[in-house]
Enzyme design. Sequence first.
Site, PDB file in Angstrom:
ATOM      1  N   GLY A  14      12.606  -3.379  -2.385  1.00 11.89           N
ATOM      2  CA  GLY A  14      11.491  -3.100  -0.599  1.00 11.89           C
ATOM      3  C   GLY A  14      10.870  -3.951  -0.444  1.00 11.89           C
ATOM      4  N   GLU A  39      18.440   0.589 -12.557  1.00 12.17           N
ATOM      5  CA  GLU A  39      18.456  -0.419 -14.757  1.00 12.17           C
ATOM      6  C   GLU A  39      17.164  -0.840 -14.939  1.00 12.17           C
ATOM      7  OE1 GLU A  39      21.338  -4.044 -12.422  1.00 12.17           O
ATOM      8  OE2 GLU A  39      18.900  -4.302 -12.144  1.00 12.17           O
ATOM      9  N   LEU A  42      10.187   2.080 -13.836  1.00 12.06           N
ATOM     10  CA  LEU A  42       9.074   2.215 -14.127  1.00 12.06           C
ATOM     11  C   LEU A  42       7.927   3.014 -14.695  1.00 12.06           C
ATOM     12  CD1 LEU A  42       8.678  -0.644 -11.147  1.00 12.06           C
ATOM     13  CD2 LEU A  42       8.907  -1.184 -13.850  1.00 12.06           C
ATOM     14  N   SER A 108      -2.319  -0.645  -1.094  1.00 12.05           N
ATOM     15  CA  SER A 108      -2.855  -0.396   0.757  1.00 12.05           C
ATOM     16  C   SER A 108      -4.088  -0.661   1.554  1.00 12.05           C
ATOM     17  CB  SER A 108      -2.063   0.675   0.847  1.00 12.05           C
ATOM     18  OG  SER A 108      -1.842   1.512   1.892  1.00 12.05           O
ATOM     19  N   SER A 109      -4.101  -0.619   2.965  1.00 17.21           N
ATOM     20  CA  SER A 109      -4.927   0.058   3.163  1.00 17.21           C
ATOM     21  C   SER A 109      -5.591   1.317   3.249  1.00 17.21           C
ATOM     22  CB  SER A 109      -4.780  -0.097   4.637  1.00 17.21           C
ATOM     23  OG  SER A 109      -4.838   0.187   5.445  1.00 17.21           O
ATOM     24  N   CYS A 110      -5.079   2.103   2.722  1.00 17.57           N
ATOM     25  CA  CYS A 110      -5.262   3.459   2.637  1.00 17.57           C
ATOM     26  C   CYS A 110      -6.420   3.886   1.452  1.00 17.57           C
ATOM     27  CB  CYS A 110      -4.267   4.474   2.377  1.00 17.57           C
ATOM     28  SG  CYS A 110      -3.600   4.432   1.014  1.00 17.57           S
ATOM     29  N   TYR A 137      -1.824   9.189  -2.706  1.00 23.02           N
ATOM     30  CA  TYR A 137      -1.612   7.741  -3.284  1.00 23.02           C
ATOM     31  C   TYR A 137      -2.654   6.954  -3.132  1.00 23.02           C
ATOM     32  CZ  TYR A 137       1.168   4.232  -1.335  1.00 23.02           C
ATOM     33  OH  TYR A 137       2.178   2.632  -0.648  1.00 23.02           O
ATOM     34  N   LYS A 141      -3.656   3.696  -5.442  1.00 25.13           N
ATOM     35  CA  LYS A 141      -3.983   2.814  -5.600  1.00 25.13           C
ATOM     36  C   LYS A 141      -4.893   2.389  -5.749  1.00 25.13           C
ATOM     37  CE  LYS A 141       0.132   1.638  -4.144  1.00 25.13           C
ATOM     38  NZ  LYS A 141       1.084   0.827  -4.408  1.00 25.13           N
ATOM     39  N   PRO A 168      -2.695  -5.068   1.945  1.00 26.79           N
ATOM     40  CA  PRO A 168      -2.104  -5.590   2.735  1.00 26.79           C
ATOM     41  C   PRO A 168      -2.830  -4.457   3.829  1.00 26.79           C
ATOM     42  CG  PRO A 168       0.022  -4.710   1.392  1.00 26.79           C
ATOM     43  CD  PRO A 168      -1.946  -4.671   0.828  1.00 26.79           C
ATOM     44  N   ASN A 170      -1.008  -2.783   8.258  1.00 21.68           N
ATOM     45  CA  ASN A 170       0.660  -1.992   8.213  1.00 21.68           C
ATOM     46  C   ASN A 170       1.598  -3.354   7.993  1.00 21.68           C
ATOM     47  OD1 ASN A 170      -0.225   0.575   8.532  1.00 21.68           O
ATOM     48  ND2 ASN A 170      -1.582  -0.703  10.424  1.00 21.68           N
ATOM     49  N   HIS A 184       7.780   3.819  10.397  1.00 21.83           N
ATOM     50  CA  HIS A 184       6.443   4.162  10.546  1.00 21.83           C
ATOM     51  C   HIS A 184       6.829   3.507  11.510  1.00 21.83           C
ATOM     52  CE1 HIS A 184       5.607   2.105   6.678  1.00 21.83           C
ATOM     53  NE2 HIS A 184       4.556   4.174   6.764  1.00 21.83           N
ATOM     54  N   ARG A 214      -3.695  -1.021  16.266  1.00 25.07           N
ATOM     55  CA  ARG A 214      -3.749  -1.485  14.831  1.00 25.07           C
ATOM     56  C   ARG A 214      -3.132  -2.024  14.896  1.00 25.07           C
ATOM     57  NH1 ARG A 214      -5.175   3.395  14.632  1.00 25.07           N
ATOM     58  NH2 ARG A 214      -4.471   5.554  13.721  1.00 25.07           N
ATOM     59  N   ASP A 283      -3.476  11.382  18.619  1.00 25.56           N
ATOM     60  CA  ASP A 283      -4.373   9.705  18.489  1.00 25.56           C
ATOM     61  C   ASP A 283      -3.724   9.351  17.132  1.00 25.56           C
ATOM     62  OD1 ASP A 283      -3.466   8.562  20.654  1.00 25.56           O
ATOM     63  OD2 ASP A 283      -5.393   9.488  21.340  1.00 25.56           O
TER      64      ASP A 283
HETATM   65  N1  LIG Z   1       5.562  -1.519   4.146  1.00 27.37           N
HETATM   66  C1  LIG Z   1       4.379  -1.427   4.525  1.00 27.37           C
HETATM   67  O1  LIG Z   1       3.785  -0.990   6.081  1.00 27.37           O
HETATM   68  C2  LIG Z   1       2.704  -1.094   3.899  1.00 27.37           C
HETATM   69  C3  LIG Z   1       2.126  -1.901   3.863  1.00 27.37           C
HETATM   70  C4  LIG Z   1       0.825  -1.989   2.821  1.00 27.37           C
HETATM   71  C5  LIG Z   1       0.982  -1.669   1.531  1.00 27.37           C
HETATM   72  N2  LIG Z   1       2.362  -1.806   1.112  1.00 27.37           N
HETATM   73  C6  LIG Z   1       2.343  -1.661  -0.089  1.00 27.37           C
HETATM   74  O2  LIG Z   1       3.429  -2.969  -0.081  1.00 27.37           O
HETATM   75  C7  LIG Z   1       4.209  -2.174  -1.400  1.00 27.37           C
HETATM   76  C8  LIG Z   1       5.465  -2.384  -1.097  1.00 27.37           C
HETATM   77  O3  LIG Z   1       6.161  -1.238  -0.176  1.00 27.37           O
HETATM   78  P1  LIG Z   1       7.548  -1.487   0.118  1.00 27.37           P
HETATM   79  O4  LIG Z   1       6.859  -0.947   1.697  1.00 27.37           O
HETATM   80  O5  LIG Z   1       7.525  -2.333   0.078  1.00 27.37           O
HETATM   81  O6  LIG Z   1       8.132  -0.321   0.113  1.00 27.37           O
HETATM   82  P2  LIG Z   1       9.726  -0.257  -0.018  1.00 27.37           P
HETATM   83  O7  LIG Z   1      10.314  -0.519   0.680  1.00 27.37           O
HETATM   84  O8  LIG Z   1      10.093   1.610  -0.162  1.00 27.37           O
HETATM   85  O9  LIG Z   1       9.776  -0.638  -1.829  1.00 27.37           O
HETATM   86  C9  LIG Z   1       9.819   0.285  -2.889  1.00 27.37           C
HETATM   87  C10 LIG Z   1      10.667  -0.611  -4.182  1.00 27.37           C
HETATM   88  O10 LIG Z   1       9.939   0.318  -5.089  1.00 27.37           O
HETATM   89  C11 LIG Z   1      11.274   0.572  -5.991  1.00 27.37           C
HETATM   90  N3  LIG Z   1      10.821   2.252  -6.727  1.00 27.37           N
HETATM   91  C12 LIG Z   1       9.849   2.824  -6.141  1.00 27.37           C
HETATM   92  N4  LIG Z   1       9.645   3.820  -7.239  1.00 27.37           N
HETATM   93  C13 LIG Z   1      10.579   2.701  -8.512  1.00 27.37           C
HETATM   94  C14 LIG Z   1      10.261   3.189  -9.836  1.00 27.37           C
HETATM   95  N5  LIG Z   1       9.511   4.113 -10.788  1.00 27.37           N
HETATM   96  N6  LIG Z   1      11.572   2.127 -11.032  1.00 27.37           N
HETATM   97  C15 LIG Z   1      11.536   0.818 -10.356  1.00 27.37           C
HETATM   98  N7  LIG Z   1      10.938   1.107  -8.678  1.00 27.37           N
HETATM   99  C16 LIG Z   1      11.107   1.778  -7.973  1.00 27.37           C
HETATM  100  C17 LIG Z   1      12.090   0.957  -5.511  1.00 27.37           C
HETATM  101  O11 LIG Z   1      13.291   0.905  -5.339  1.00 27.37           O
HETATM  102  P3  LIG Z   1      13.997   2.653  -4.852  1.00 27.37           P
HETATM  103  O12 LIG Z   1      14.043   2.509  -3.398  1.00 27.37           O
HETATM  104  O13 LIG Z   1      15.434   2.368  -5.462  1.00 27.37           O
HETATM  105  O14 LIG Z   1      13.109   3.558  -5.739  1.00 27.37           O
HETATM  106  C18 LIG Z   1      11.852  -0.231  -3.718  1.00 27.37           C
HETATM  107  O15 LIG Z   1      12.190  -1.048  -4.032  1.00 27.37           O
HETATM  108  C19 LIG Z   1       3.408  -0.961  -1.881  1.00 27.37           C
HETATM  109  O16 LIG Z   1       2.759  -0.834  -2.774  1.00 27.37           O
HETATM  110  C20 LIG Z   1       2.958  -0.840  -0.693  1.00 27.37           C
HETATM  111  O17 LIG Z   1       1.954   0.388  -0.780  1.00 27.37           O
HETATM  112  C21 LIG Z   1       3.725  -1.503   2.204  1.00 27.37           C
END
Ligand SMILES: NC(=O)c1ccc[n+]([C@@H]2O[C@H](COP(=O)([O-])OP(=O)(O)OC[C@H]3O[C@@H](n4cnc5c(N)ncnc54)[C@H](OP(=O)(O)O)[C@@H]3O)[C@@H](O)[C@H]2O)c1
Length: 323
Positions: A14, A39, A42, A108-110, A137, A141, A168, A170, A184, A214, A283
Amino acid sequence: MPSQAKIYVAGHRGMVGSAIVRQLQALPAATLITRTHAELDLCNQAAVQEFFRQEKPAQVYLAAAKVGGIHANNTYPADFIYQNLMMQANVIDAAFRNGVQKLLFLGSSCIYPRLAPQPMREDALLTGPLEPTNEPYAIAKIAGIKLCESYNRQYGESQGIDYRSVMPTNLYGPGDNYHPQNSHVIPALIRRFHEAKLTNAPSVTIWGSGTPKREFLYVDDMAAASVFVMNLPKDVYDQHTAPMLSHINVGYGSDITIAELAQAVSQAIGYSGQITFDPTQPDGSPRKLMDSTRLNALGWQAKISLEQGLALACQDFMHQIGL
Ligand SMILES: NC(=O)c1ccc[n+]([C@@H]2O[C@H](COP(=O)([O-])OP(=O)(O)OC[C@H]3O[C@@H](n4cnc5c(N)ncnc54)[C@H](OP(=O)(O)O)[C@@H]3O)[C@@H](O)[C@H]2O)c1
C-alpha cells in the site's frame, strides 16, 4: 530490539506500508517480513495466527486496511467495517499471543467528530457524532485504537507489551491512487492538470468554491513519523499519552486552501492555463487540520515541504502512467 529481530509490515504494497518499508530498509539491521494480500488474507484468523506462530516477529507495523473514498465507503459500508475490524483484531491478537512486544496501528483523522474543534486534538476522540459517510470505517479505526489500549492495560505489565497508534492527516506521494473517479484531491488534481496540459485546455474547473482548508503530509514523512513513534522509549511515550487516550496525531502542521493547492499542483505539473471554481458543487467541511502538538513535543516535525512533495508526487504519477 536485537539487531536481527524481525519486523512485520502488514500492507507493505500500500501507499503507507511501502513508505514504511522504504524507511526501515534505510536503517541498519532490520529483517523485514512481508506477505501480499494473496499470500495472507488478514481477515482469516487461523491463517494470521499460523503466520505469527511461524514467523515470530518482534515488531509489527499495521498499515493494512480496506481504504477508499466517499463513494466506496457509502456503497460498501459492510465491507469497510467488517474487514477493518477483522484485520485489526486478528493481527493485534495474534501479535499478543506470539510474543510481539511492539506494534504500531495506523488510523485516520476520520476518527474525530464531524464538528470537532479545529485544529483537532487527540482528546476530541469520542466527543461527538462522526461524519456519516465514513462512520463504519471510523468506528473500526476507533476500535483499533481501543484494542491496542486494552491489550496494554490488561497485559502491558505482565507480558511487557507496548502497542501504539498514530492518526495521519491526508497523505500523498508515491504509490497514490490516480484513478479519475476514485482518488483523493492531490492525485485527482495531478491527473486533471496533466490531461489539461496535454490537450492545451485553456482552463480547468475545480469543484467547490476553493476556500475550504486542508492539511497534506508527504507519505515518506508519515513513514518517518511511524518509525519515530514506534521507537520512542516507553517512559517518554507514557509521559505524553494516557492509557485510555494513547493515540498520536501525525500532521504537517499547517493547512492551505483548495485554491492554493490547485495553484501549487498546476505549477508542479507545468500547466499554465486558468483555474476556475464551481461553487455550486459541495465544499465539505470548511477546515480539517490535525493538532500535532503532542508529536511535536516528542521531537518530530515534518521535513518535506508541499512544494518538494508535489514535485516528487508528479514524478511518481508520470512513472505510473509510463512517461
Ligand atoms: N492514504 C491516506 O491519505 C491516508 C490518510 C490517513 C490514514 N491512512 C491510513 O493508512 C493506512 C494505509 O493506507 P494506504 O493509503 O496505504 O492504503 P492502501 O494503499 O489501500 O494500502 C492498504 C494495503 O492493505 C492491504 N490489504 C487490504 N485488505 C487486506 C487483507 N484482507 N489482507 C491483507 N492485506 C490487505 C492492501 O492490499 P490489496 O491492495 O492487495 O488488497 C494494501 O496493500 C490505513 O489504515 C489508512 O486508514 C491513509
